[in-house]
Motif scaffolding. Structure first.
Motif, PDB file in Angstrom:
ATOM      1  N   LYS A 229     -10.285  -2.447  41.748  1.00  0.00           N
ATOM      2  CA  LYS A 229     -10.012  -1.308  42.176  1.00  0.00           C
ATOM      3  C   LYS A 229     -10.856  -0.130  40.067  1.00  0.00           C
ATOM      4  O   LYS A 229     -11.520   0.324  40.459  1.00  0.00           O
ATOM      5  CB  LYS A 229      -8.319  -0.323  40.415  1.00  0.00           C
ATOM      6  CG  LYS A 229      -8.049   1.164  41.172  1.00  0.00           C
ATOM      7  CD  LYS A 229      -8.376   1.361  41.691  1.00  0.00           C
ATOM      8  CE  LYS A 229      -7.599   2.959  41.653  1.00  0.00           C
ATOM      9  NZ  LYS A 229      -7.636   3.752  42.906  1.00  0.00           N
ATOM     10  N   LEU A 230     -11.311  -1.914  39.346  1.00  0.00           N
ATOM     11  CA  LEU A 230     -11.755  -0.819  38.490  1.00  0.00           C
ATOM     12  C   LEU A 230     -13.741  -0.568  38.788  1.00  0.00           C
ATOM     13  O   LEU A 230     -14.116   0.624  37.916  1.00  0.00           O
ATOM     14  CB  LEU A 230     -11.716  -2.320  37.635  1.00  0.00           C
ATOM     15  CG  LEU A 230     -10.875  -2.012  36.505  1.00  0.00           C
ATOM     16  CD1 LEU A 230     -11.003  -3.127  35.306  1.00  0.00           C
ATOM     17  CD2 LEU A 230     -10.583  -0.618  35.491  1.00  0.00           C
ATOM     18  N   ASP A 231     -14.128  -1.082  39.376  1.00  0.00           N
ATOM     19  CA  ASP A 231     -15.411  -0.668  40.272  1.00  0.00           C
ATOM     20  C   ASP A 231     -15.108   0.646  40.767  1.00  0.00           C
ATOM     21  O   ASP A 231     -16.498   1.014  40.790  1.00  0.00           O
ATOM     22  CB  ASP A 231     -15.731  -2.382  41.462  1.00  0.00           C
ATOM     23  CG  ASP A 231     -16.103  -3.041  40.937  1.00  0.00           C
ATOM     24  OD1 ASP A 231     -15.775  -3.079  39.768  1.00  0.00           O
ATOM     25  OD2 ASP A 231     -15.553  -4.200  41.416  1.00  0.00           O
ATOM     26  N   ASP A 232     -13.677   1.409  41.140  1.00  0.00           N
ATOM     27  CA  ASP A 232     -14.214   3.200  41.629  1.00  0.00           C
ATOM     28  C   ASP A 232     -14.675   3.809  41.061  1.00  0.00           C
ATOM     29  O   ASP A 232     -14.639   4.465  40.943  1.00  0.00           O
ATOM     30  CB  ASP A 232     -12.805   3.133  42.418  1.00  0.00           C
ATOM     31  CG  ASP A 232     -12.841   2.002  43.393  1.00  0.00           C
ATOM     32  OD1 ASP A 232     -13.351   1.417  44.419  1.00  0.00           O
ATOM     33  OD2 ASP A 232     -11.849   1.878  44.414  1.00  0.00           O
ATOM     34  N   GLN A 233     -14.085   3.402  39.487  1.00  0.00           N
ATOM     35  CA  GLN A 233     -14.422   4.214  37.916  1.00  0.00           C
ATOM     36  C   GLN A 233     -15.216   3.716  37.363  1.00  0.00           C
ATOM     37  O   GLN A 233     -15.352   5.061  36.125  1.00  0.00           O
ATOM     38  CB  GLN A 233     -13.034   4.496  37.169  1.00  0.00           C
ATOM     39  CG  GLN A 233     -11.847   5.114  38.457  1.00  0.00           C
ATOM     40  CD  GLN A 233     -10.748   5.011  37.864  1.00  0.00           C
ATOM     41  OE1 GLN A 233     -10.251   4.178  37.583  1.00  0.00           O
ATOM     42  NE2 GLN A 233     -10.399   6.224  36.887  1.00  0.00           N
ATOM     43  N   PHE A 234     -15.537   2.186  36.766  1.00  0.00           N
ATOM     44  CA  PHE A 234     -16.442   1.786  35.455  1.00  0.00           C
ATOM     45  C   PHE A 234     -17.042   0.568  36.823  1.00  0.00           C
ATOM     46  O   PHE A 234     -17.322   0.325  38.174  1.00  0.00           O
ATOM     47  CB  PHE A 234     -15.440   1.329  35.007  1.00  0.00           C
ATOM     48  CG  PHE A 234     -14.669   2.215  34.313  1.00  0.00           C
ATOM     49  CD1 PHE A 234     -14.086   2.582  32.963  1.00  0.00           C
ATOM     50  CD2 PHE A 234     -13.056   1.545  35.069  1.00  0.00           C
ATOM     51  CE1 PHE A 234     -13.854   4.168  32.667  1.00  0.00           C
ATOM     52  CE2 PHE A 234     -12.404   2.470  34.304  1.00  0.00           C
ATOM     53  CZ  PHE A 234     -12.467   3.755  33.354  1.00  0.00           C
ATOM     54  N   GLU A 272      -8.865   5.789  29.622  1.00  0.00           N
ATOM     55  CA  GLU A 272      -8.949   6.059  31.073  1.00  0.00           C
ATOM     56  C   GLU A 272      -8.728   4.872  31.441  1.00  0.00           C
ATOM     57  O   GLU A 272      -7.931   5.345  32.636  1.00  0.00           O
ATOM     58  CB  GLU A 272     -10.648   6.002  31.634  1.00  0.00           C
ATOM     59  CG  GLU A 272     -11.135   7.755  30.677  1.00  0.00           C
ATOM     60  CD  GLU A 272     -12.632   7.997  30.984  1.00  0.00           C
ATOM     61  OE1 GLU A 272     -12.640   7.654  32.160  1.00  0.00           O
ATOM     62  OE2 GLU A 272     -13.069   8.762  30.791  1.00  0.00           O
ATOM     63  N   ALA A 273      -9.162   3.495  31.536  1.00  0.00           N
ATOM     64  CA  ALA A 273      -8.329   2.976  32.308  1.00  0.00           C
ATOM     65  C   ALA A 273      -6.860   2.097  32.465  1.00  0.00           C
ATOM     66  O   ALA A 273      -6.576   2.023  33.067  1.00  0.00           O
ATOM     67  CB  ALA A 273      -9.686   1.601  31.957  1.00  0.00           C
ATOM     68  N   SER A 276      -4.938   5.028  34.365  1.00  0.00           N
ATOM     69  CA  SER A 276      -5.489   4.743  36.211  1.00  0.00           C
ATOM     70  C   SER A 276      -4.625   2.983  36.323  1.00  0.00           C
ATOM     71  O   SER A 276      -4.360   3.154  37.465  1.00  0.00           O
ATOM     72  CB  SER A 276      -7.234   4.263  36.034  1.00  0.00           C
ATOM     73  OG  SER A 276      -7.447   3.523  37.399  1.00  0.00           O
TER      74      SER A 276
END
Length: 352
Positions: A229-234, A272-273, A276
């Motif tokens: 999931k983290l790749d979608d935002q960071f 933010e993380a 999320s």
């Protein structure tokens, strides 16, 4: 979780259940099995119960409608716990029920053993339990015996390896109103479609929301969050992801109790993380109808189980593997213009 040093085998009935999609039938015995010596019961106890020593997940019987009375195994178990004289009759009903759900062509037929045990311990509590076991895979064994001053070799086909239980379940006489306490063994074969029939179609189980499962689920959710999931935002390097996984595992190994706000502040840090991850966790809880508390006691067994799946290896092409166990600040990533290749710079004090 499950121990049997005080347990005894009370009664056992054996039936055969084929696969109806293969035009196979079921065969029921007229009476419980007669055990004429002490050797066979001891071997059967090892065959049936030893695989459960490593079972951590505890389930309850359930029904998709929400009405527990519609679960066949709950009815059969209640009948036996209320009146042990009905054990063999219930074992026949269990065999017929298993035959009814044995419809996938990849499911193997086999012997079905229904057993009544005394004093099997679960979570330190000695209880009566009903065991249901299915033997699907047979093996060939060699036998060597003396003959005429030497030795002869013979074999036995379609024999059972007592160290390899295919499928089994123990239903403990406790928490009847919740669907009893249940532990299960399922050595899957025949593909995923065939695998669901034991837990989902035959038993109809829901997992108990205890500390083991809350710990296991939270670690699993967090791992999926970091890796998927983290790749979608960071923008994150693999080294950064491994660091996040290592920090989470360190938290669970050092703490006795999980606290969501504490975990988020110490491990994830980025606001933010954090938000999320909380949303990601909430989506899991809704999708699988499995609520996880914001605080719960951490299960050491669940941490050990998840630690095997937490990867701390940074794979670089086919040339190098870097194992990252500690301070991420001691590894730097860069790009070499001359070679047009990425590189990592690693700082250390001495070689081991």
């Amino acid at each position: 979780m499950v121990t049997f040093f005080e347990a005894s085998l009370d009664t056992i009935s054996v039936h055969h259940v084929g696969n109806q999609s293969q035009s196979e039938m079921y065969s029921l015995s007229d009476n419980p099995l007669e055990l004429k010596d002490d050797i066979i019961p001891n071997l059967l106890m090892q065959y049936f119960l030893k695989p459960f020593e490593k079972a951590n997940e505890v389930y309850h019987l359930m029904h998709s409608s929400g009405d527990l009375a519609l679960n066949e195994l709950h009815n059969f178990a209640t009948k036996v716990f209320d009146d042990k004289e009905k054990f063999h009759e219930a074992s026949e009903q269990i065999a017929k029920h298993l035959y009814k759900v044995t419809t996938h062509p990849n499911i193997k037929g086999g012997e079905l053993y229904v057993v009544y045990f005394n004093k099997v311990q679960i979570e330190g509590n000695p209880l009566d339990a009903i065991g249901i076991f299915k033997s699907e895979n047979k093996e060939t064994y060699l036998k060597v015996y003396p003959d005429k001053g030497g030795f002869q070799v013979d074999y036995e086909q379609d024999a059972i390896n007592i160290n390899k239980l295919d499928k089994g379940v123990l239903i403990f006489n406790i928490e009847k109103e919740n669907g009893y306490k249940v532990v299960v063994v399922d050595k899957t074969n025949g593909g995923q479609d065939a695998a669901v029939y034991w837990k989902d179609d035959f038993l109809q189980l829901k997992i108990r929301n205890d500390s083991f499962n809350q710990t296991n689920n939270t670690l699993g959710i967090y791992k999926n969050f970091v890796t998927q999931k983290l790749d979608d935002q960071f923008e994150m390097s693999k080294a950064d992801k491994i660091d996040l996984l290592n920090r989470s595992m360190k938290y669970f190994k050092e703490k006795e109790t999980f606290d969501m706000d504490e975990f988020a502040g110490e491990v994830i840090v980025n606001p933010e993380a954090i938000e999320s991850f909380k949303n990601f966790k909430s989506q899991y809880e809704q999708e699988f109808d499995s609520p996880i508390g914001n605080t719960f006691e951490i299960s050491g067994n669940a941490v050990k189980k998840q630690a095997r799946d937490y990867k701390s290896v940074l794979k670089l092409d086919k040339n190098f593997h870097i194992y990252i166990h500690g301070d991420k600040e001691l590894i730097e990533k860069g790009f070499d213009d001359g070679r047009s290749m990425n590189f990592y710079k690693v700082y250390f004090k001495e070689e081991a």
